[in-house]
Design an enzyme around this catalytic site. Structure first.
Site, short mmCIF file in Angstrom:
data_model
loop_
_atom_site.label_atom_id
_atom_site.label_comp_id
_atom_site.label_asym_id
_atom_site.label_seq_id
_atom_site.Cartn_x
_atom_site.Cartn_y
_atom_site.Cartn_z
CB ALA A 158 82.78 -50.27 -29.10
N PRO A 160 78.78 -55.09 -29.64
CG PRO A 160 78.31 -57.28 -29.45
CD PRO A 160 78.92 -56.55 -30.46
N GLY A 161 80.14 -55.14 -27.53
CA GLY A 161 81.16 -54.97 -26.26
C GLY A 161 82.27 -55.98 -26.03
N GLY A 162 82.37 -56.89 -26.79
CA GLY A 162 83.29 -58.09 -26.35
C GLY A 162 84.73 -57.56 -26.24
CE LYS A 163 87.23 -58.62 -30.79
NZ LYS A 163 85.92 -58.67 -31.49
CG ASP A 208 80.32 -43.13 -39.78
OD1 ASP A 208 81.22 -43.55 -39.83
OD2 ASP A 208 79.80 -42.93 -40.95
CG ASP A 227 86.42 -56.81 -34.59
OD1 ASP A 227 86.45 -57.57 -35.57
OD2 ASP A 227 85.85 -57.67 -33.58
CB CYS A 280 84.67 -61.88 -38.19
SG CYS A 280 84.39 -63.42 -37.84
#
Length: 352
Positions: A158, A160-163, A208, A227, A280
């Site tokens: 998760a 740094p928090g974009g999604k 983890d 992601d 990515c």
């Protein structure tokens, strides 16, 4: 194979025990660049193996286009947080400060910053949580996951928090979001972004994610966002060092981490729940091959066809490796085709 006898952390051992997988891994690890790839790599400062992969997937002409596109600066883009402010009002506020902005037509909350009198991350509006700095391809992912109010949604990598912030924005902070990441530093950033953008309905756990079945049990998430950690071969426009920083051994190592995470994601999803897998990277080893091997290892998973405003079908032929035809249902974003970072996106569903 019977999925019930494997845990996520055993996936690599099981996969490597497969004669087919071993043969494919050897082909991947021993990939030799052609003279054309070596020449192009020398001219552009790339790893010859990476250029050979471009040629294998795209052909020489489009590989050249991709290399040229990777030299272009990545546009500055932001995601308007309409949980706090209408996007039109944010555009007006930024314009009054001297910013030149334009809406991204295929993203409901996407805005391109064409000119900026100060850094876009240093405005009062940013500090107030009115937007998140994010690439368009990365923004697309949460839309393709789909969000329904009241669901329990797991974000397995998760920070740094974009999604995570996007999921909460789309749900109007009405989901129970479980945001998990192994990095202490990045989890601090996630909590900061959540607070800055006004979201409260979440649990942040540093762990983890492959160990989550033993921590939280299985079969409970209504949706899963994954992601994955990747080689970052898709962000060369942002980080030119990625042109030559990864070997094929690195790619295979990360491939098995991704496979373990995706395998675990299916265990954590309730029957019928979708899992959105994203990487990515432009490498099939981090995209189509991960999904294809998941299908080999489990019989309780299917790939869903994605309805997206942009994107190309997944790769179904690569180095003689056996890639499932279902990978064509997945999505690839290419810099030279779509103006984004290089991205792989696939939505799988745990069968009922």
């Amino acid at each position: 194979m019977d999925s019930s006898i494997y845990s996520g952390l055993k996936v690599e051992a099981v996969a490597r025990a497969s004669r087919v997988f071993r043969r494919e891994d050897e082909a991947i690890a021993s990939l030799k660049p052609s003279r054309t790839a070596e020449r192009l790599a020398g001219e552009a400062g790339y790893s010859p193996v990476l250029v050979e992969k471009y040629i294998q997937i795209l052909g020489e002409e489009e590989a050249r286009e991709l290399i040229a596109w990777n030299d272009k600066p990545l546009p500055e883009t932001i995601r308007c947080n309409d949980f706090l402010i209408p996007c039109s009002e944010l555009e007006s506020m930024l314009s009054q400060k001297g910013f030149v902005v334009s809406r991204i037509p295929w993203l409901p909350h996407g805005i391109e910053v064409i000119e900026q009198p100060i850094r876009v991350g240093a405005t009062h509006e940013y500090m107030q949580g009115l937007y998140y700095i994010q690439d368009p391809g990365s923004m697309l992912v949460a839309y393709l996951l789909g969000v329904e109010p009241g669901e329990t949604i797991l974000d397995m990598a998760a920070a740094p928090g974009g999604k995570s912030t996007h999921i909460q924005q789309l749900s109007r902070d009405s989901t129970i979001l479980v945001a998990v990441d192994i990095s202490r530093r990045r989890m601090r950033a996630l909590r900061s972004h959540m607070q800055r953008m006004g979201f409260r309905s979440y649990v942040a756990l540093r762990a983890d994610s492959r160990l989550l079945p033993s921590i939280a049990g299985i079969g409970w998430a209504d949706r899963v966002m994954l992601d994955v950690p990747s080689t970052g071969e898709g962000i060369i426009r942002k980080d030119p060092e990625r042109r030559r920083s990864r070997s094929q051994a690195d790619v295979l190592r990360i491939h098995y981490l991704q496979l373990e995470l995706l395998y675990t994601a299916v265990d954590l999803a309730r029957p019928g729940a979708p899992i959105l897998y994203a990487a990515c990277s432009t490498s099939p080893e981090e995209g189509e091959l991960v999904v294809s091997r998941l299908l080999e290892l489990r019989s309780d998973v299917e790939v869903e066809r994605l309805e997206s405003p942009v994107g190309s079908p997944g790769v179904d032929s690569y180095l003689g490796v056996d890639i499932s035809g279902e990978a064509r249902r997945c999505l690839r974003l290419w810099p030279q085709r779509h103006g984004t970072e290089g991205f792989f996106i696939c939505r799988v569903r745990r069968r009922v």
